[in-house]
Design a protein around this motif. Structure first.
Motif, mmCIF file in Angstrom:
data_model
loop_
_atom_site.group_PDB
_atom_site.id
_atom_site.type_symbol
_atom_site.label_atom_id
_atom_site.label_comp_id
_atom_site.label_asym_id
_atom_site.label_seq_id
_atom_site.Cartn_x
_atom_site.Cartn_y
_atom_site.Cartn_z
ATOM 1 N N ALA A 140 -11.455 5.706 -3.033
ATOM 2 C CA ALA A 140 -10.197 5.514 -2.295
ATOM 3 C C ALA A 140 -9.965 6.643 -1.309
ATOM 4 O O ALA A 140 -10.318 7.794 -1.561
ATOM 5 N N ASP A 141 -9.320 6.316 -0.186
ATOM 6 C CA ASP A 141 -9.045 7.319 0.853
ATOM 7 C C ASP A 141 -7.859 8.206 0.503
ATOM 8 O O ASP A 141 -7.707 9.288 1.068
ATOM 9 N N VAL A 142 -6.991 7.708 -0.383
ATOM 10 C CA VAL A 142 -5.790 8.468 -0.743
ATOM 11 C C VAL A 142 -5.598 8.397 -2.252
ATOM 12 O O VAL A 142 -6.264 7.631 -2.954
ATOM 13 N N ASP A 143 -4.662 9.191 -2.756
ATOM 14 C CA ASP A 143 -4.347 9.145 -4.173
ATOM 15 C C ASP A 143 -3.707 7.817 -4.541
ATOM 16 O O ASP A 143 -3.082 7.145 -3.704
ATOM 17 N N ILE A 144 -3.821 7.442 -5.806
ATOM 18 C CA ILE A 144 -3.330 6.149 -6.282
ATOM 19 C C ILE A 144 -1.865 5.884 -5.889
ATOM 20 O O ILE A 144 -1.538 4.779 -5.436
ATOM 21 N N TYR B 88 1.272 -3.151 5.059
ATOM 22 C CA TYR B 88 0.077 -3.459 4.286
ATOM 23 C C TYR B 88 -1.123 -3.536 5.216
ATOM 24 O O TYR B 88 -1.067 -4.178 6.264
ATOM 25 N N PRO B 89 -2.236 -2.897 4.841
ATOM 26 C CA PRO B 89 -3.459 -3.033 5.631
ATOM 27 C C PRO B 89 -4.001 -4.451 5.519
ATOM 28 O O PRO B 89 -3.603 -5.225 4.659
ATOM 29 N N ALA C 108 -11.474 -2.049 4.478
ATOM 30 C CA ALA C 108 -11.494 -1.017 3.439
ATOM 31 C C ALA C 108 -10.918 0.327 3.904
ATOM 32 O O ALA C 108 -10.994 1.307 3.180
ATOM 33 N N THR C 109 -10.355 0.360 5.103
ATOM 34 C CA THR C 109 -9.784 1.612 5.599
ATOM 35 C C THR C 109 -8.368 1.370 6.126
ATOM 36 O O THR C 109 -7.997 0.252 6.462
ATOM 37 N N PHE C 110 -7.600 2.440 6.190
ATOM 38 C CA PHE C 110 -6.244 2.368 6.734
ATOM 39 C C PHE C 110 -6.262 2.517 8.249
ATOM 40 O O PHE C 110 -6.989 3.361 8.783
ATOM 41 N N ALA C 111 -5.446 1.717 8.942
ATOM 42 C CA ALA C 111 -5.224 1.973 10.376
ATOM 43 C C ALA C 111 -4.398 3.251 10.519
ATOM 44 O O ALA C 111 -4.667 4.077 11.394
ATOM 45 N N MET D 65 -6.122 -1.431 0.052
ATOM 46 C CA MET D 65 -5.557 -2.572 -0.695
ATOM 47 C C MET D 65 -6.165 -2.697 -2.093
ATOM 48 O O MET D 65 -6.057 -3.742 -2.729
ATOM 49 N N GLY D 66 -6.820 -1.653 -2.580
ATOM 50 C CA GLY D 66 -7.522 -1.756 -3.860
ATOM 51 C C GLY D 66 -6.627 -2.156 -5.018
ATOM 52 O O GLY D 66 -6.930 -3.096 -5.765
ATOM 53 N N ILE D 67 -5.499 -1.455 -5.192
ATOM 54 C CA ILE D 67 -4.606 -1.777 -6.303
ATOM 55 C C ILE D 67 -3.913 -3.117 -6.054
ATOM 56 O O ILE D 67 -3.793 -3.954 -6.960
ATOM 57 N N ALA D 68 -3.450 -3.333 -4.817
ATOM 58 C CA ALA D 68 -2.771 -4.594 -4.508
ATOM 59 C C ALA D 68 -3.699 -5.792 -4.703
ATOM 60 O O ALA D 68 -3.310 -6.820 -5.265
ATOM 61 N N ASN D 69 -4.950 -5.680 -4.236
ATOM 62 C CA ASN D 69 -5.889 -6.782 -4.428
ATOM 63 C C ASN D 69 -6.202 -6.990 -5.908
ATOM 64 O O ASN D 69 -6.402 -8.129 -6.357
#
Length: 368
Positions: free
Chosen positions: A293-297, A349-350, A355-358, A1-5
């Protein structure tokens, strides 16, 4: 949720700026901080530069430029030395650097506060240490960036005190019994504390103490005494007039940089300042990557600006006529008609606090 937050934060900054830029409040709230202590070590400097630039652009699109047009913008140092931010928002209108400085969470220094300092007064090694560590750092930031404040510091040379480390975590510092027993400080202890605090004042120049007042704990007494400005003021280890601290660093033999005049754009004297174009190109929004981040932007969730814009409610006052706030609607600049943020329909949405994806996304979701 980095960008969304981050997008949620940017939207909130916009709403706050709209409210405090109204004529009734613009002389009351004179600065707005973007984020308190973002962890630059984990987030990375480039993403934070991108965020700060985006926040700057949003705020100044609401306020306009120059003195009197909305608040100063405070950029927090992200738990890093102020010098790491040299060159931030070059050309930016009324930007402040905010450093938070503590010895309390570093290495243990057992120097007694009642020992004599270099000026022959109590304080031990603490006054000169404050001047050496902070006077140079804050002075150089003023010279290299512009207006700089210590947005947090305390009168505590260590982490003694209730809940200072964390709830249920006590400090291992060997002198905690002495420092926590504020009711029995003698005259020399109070003088030593005051001299070290005055050296801190002089080193910072401009500051906000953390915090004004701490109330009694369940034990019936203040148990974090050196974090309470009021307690120190009432009991003699905080000076009655902070301006008496000017020259304290020189008195203990430490010279600190003296900044010249700030650039005109940093104080609102330029009506149409411009952020350096190369800087803007280097730090786009969203950022091109986030190291942690765990994935690309492109795979991170985002919001869309299709909701009704949120506004802060208009206050009412029992002792003032309704006319005092009759022309307030919480929104200073009606030309700002962008919608508020909302989730993209059909996208997962997580949890915002996890801080991690399900389930790690493998494709960007833009809705149906």
């Amino acid at each position: 949720m980095g960008i969304a937050n981050a997008e949620r934060t940017l939207d909130n900054l916009r709403v706050f700026t709209q409210f405090i830029s109204q004529p009734q409040y613009r002389d009351v709230v004179v600065a707005i901080g973007l984020v308190n202590e973002p962890n630059a070590g984990d987030i990375g400097f480039d993403p934070l530069h991108s965020f700060n630039l985006r926040a700057y652009d949003i705020i100044r699109s609401v306020t306009g430029f120059g003195e009197g047009n909305g608040p100063y913008i405070a950029v927090q140092a992200g738990l890093q030395p102020l010098g790491r931010w040299d060159g931030t928002l070059p050309g930016g209108d009324r930007v402040i650097m905010d450093g938070h400085a503590y010895f309390a969470f570093g290495d243990v220094n057992p120097s007694p506060m009642v020992a004599l300092a270099e000026d022959g007064l109590p304080g031990g090694t603490w006054p000169a240490q404050a001047c050496r560590a902070w006077g140079t750092e804050f002075g150089e930031s003023r010279a290299n960036i512009g207006p700089t404040v210590s947005g947090e510091f305390s009168g505590a040379p260590n982490d003694c005190g209730l809940f200072i480390r964390a709830v249920g975590v006590d400090s291992p510092h060997p002198q905690c019994a002495e420092y926590n027993d504020w009711e029995n400080y003698n005259v020399t202890m109070k003088a030593g504390l005051q001299n070290w605090i005055m050296a801190s004042f002089d080193a910072f120049g401009d500051f906000f103490f953390w915090t004004w007042k701490i109330g009694p704990s369940q034990a019936g007494r203040v148990q974090a005494p050196l974090w309470s400005y009021k307690l120190g003021l009432d009991n003699g280890w905080i000076p009655k007039d902070p301006r008496d601290s000017v020259g304290k660093c020189a008195a203990v033999g430490v010279s600190t940089p003296v900044a010249g005049a700030y650039p005109a754009f940093r104080t609102g004297a330029v009506p149409s300042p411009t952020i350096d174009a190369a800087y803007s190109a280097q730090y786009p929004w969203p950022p091109t990557s986030i190291p942690s981040a765990d994935v690309d932007i492109p795979l991170l969730p985002t919001f869309t600006n299709t909701a009704a814009a949120m506004t802060l409610p208009v206050p009412t006052y029992t002792s003032a006529p309704a006319s005092a706030t009759a022309d307030l609607d919480g929104w200073f600049n009606d030309n700002d008609s962008t919608g508020g943020i909302v989730t993209v329909a059909g996208c997962p949405y997580p949890n915002v606090y996890t801080a991690t994806f399900a389930t790690v996304p493998t494709a960007a979701c833009t809705g149906p």
